[in-house]
Write a protein that holds these residues in place. Structure first.
Motif, mmCIF file in Angstrom:
data_model
loop_
_atom_site.group_PDB
_atom_site.id
_atom_site.type_symbol
_atom_site.label_atom_id
_atom_site.label_comp_id
_atom_site.label_asym_id
_atom_site.label_seq_id
_atom_site.Cartn_x
_atom_site.Cartn_y
_atom_site.Cartn_z
ATOM 1 N N UNK A 1 1.050 -1.197 -0.018
ATOM 2 C CA UNK A 1 -0.008 0.136 0.141
ATOM 3 C C UNK A 1 0.801 1.363 -0.065
ATOM 4 N N UNK A 2 0.604 2.321 -0.829
ATOM 5 C CA UNK A 2 1.308 3.417 -0.738
ATOM 6 C C UNK A 2 1.189 4.225 0.206
ATOM 7 N N UNK B 1 -2.744 -3.341 6.787
ATOM 8 C CA UNK B 1 -3.231 -2.132 7.383
ATOM 9 C C UNK B 1 -4.693 -1.765 7.003
ATOM 10 N N UNK B 2 -5.877 -1.478 7.767
ATOM 11 C CA UNK B 2 -7.067 -1.339 7.293
ATOM 12 C C UNK B 2 -7.408 0.316 7.132
#
Length: 258
Positions: free
Chosen positions: A241-242, A248-249
């Motif tokens: 994820x950037x 992580x949500x």
């Protein structure tokens, strides 16, 4: 499969209670979150049982990930494991801690078990069926009762995190005219929605996938949903994820029936 997940959760819960009654040894991870000897012993029990029963299904487990052990899950079904969700509740001698095990397929939690060992309550779910059992005596699982979300009335009852509430969450409740809310620890919030005891759980503070997957599986099977702030279903297996770490949500809202 669900029988294996339930038995693993209950076995892990027994080990957790042994530490709970003796008094846990607490240390802190790099992100300053607490970890105890109960987390580590419970995770080992679960990983051993999953490996024996389902050797071809990878497992993403909280403490293993913290130690840098992340299996290849690309294009695969996988398990998400939080051996002790609500460590702050556990350390603070509050009984709202749980063992969480979920199966993820195509980004969706399709089966899950949430066990609250200090309360003697176990929730379990497969697609479209959620149930609750009492665990008693020598950690025996009693007969299940089918549970389901309730339809919303004119006044909504909300749930919020006891240890990780935020001003953003309070602002969300205020914005939506919700004044009645209860603070609950761990993944039990999803299960109370699934049981029809509350209506909505907004989470506008950080969580990880292993915190939410099992409870989310129970909620979805009971007729509820978990959506991100743009209305999309909360997805699992988020890597590279950037804007955040693996698994992580984003902020989300869990709710029962419309």
């Amino acid at each position: 499969m669900l029988d294996v997940l339930q038995a693993a959760a209950v076995a892990a819960g027994k080990a957790i209670l042994d530490v709970y009654h003796a008094g846990p040894e607490v240390s802190y991870k790099a992100d300053c979150s607490p970890v105890t000897d109960a987390d580590e012993s419970a995770e080992k029990i679960i990983l051993d049982r999953l490996a024996a029963a389902f050797p071809d299904i990878p497992v993403v487990a909280e403490e293993a990930v913290a130690a840098g052990h992340i299996p290849d899950i690309e294009g695969k079904s996988f398990f998400l494991v939080d051996p002790l969700d609500g460590t702050k509740e556990f350390v603070g001698r509050n009984d709202d801690f749980t063992v969480n095990i979920a199966l993820i397929e195509n980004g969706e939690p399709v089966a899950g078990v949430v066990y609250a060992p200090a309360l003697g309550i176990l929730y379990a779910a497969t697609r479209n069926k959620a149930k609750k059992s009492v665990v008693s005596g020598q950690h025996d699982i009693g007969p299940p009762t089918i549970i389901g979300c309730r339809s919303r009335g004119d006044t909504l009852v909300a749930l919020a995190s006891r240890s990780h509430n935020s001003q953003e969450t309070i602002a969300y409740l205020t914005e939506h005219g919700i004044t009645d809310y209860e603070s609950i620890g761990s993944s039990l919030k999803f299960c109370l929605l699934a049981e029809g005891l509350a209506d909505i759980y907004p989470r506008l503070s950080r969580t990880m996938e292993w915190d939410t997957a099992a409870g989310d599986a129970v909620l979805r099977a009971a007729g509820g949903e978990t959506v991100t702030m743009d209305g999309s279903p909360l997805a699992y297996g988020k890597r590279n994820q950037i804007s955040d770490a693996d698994f992580a949500n984003p902020h989300f809202v869990s709710r029962g029936k419309s």
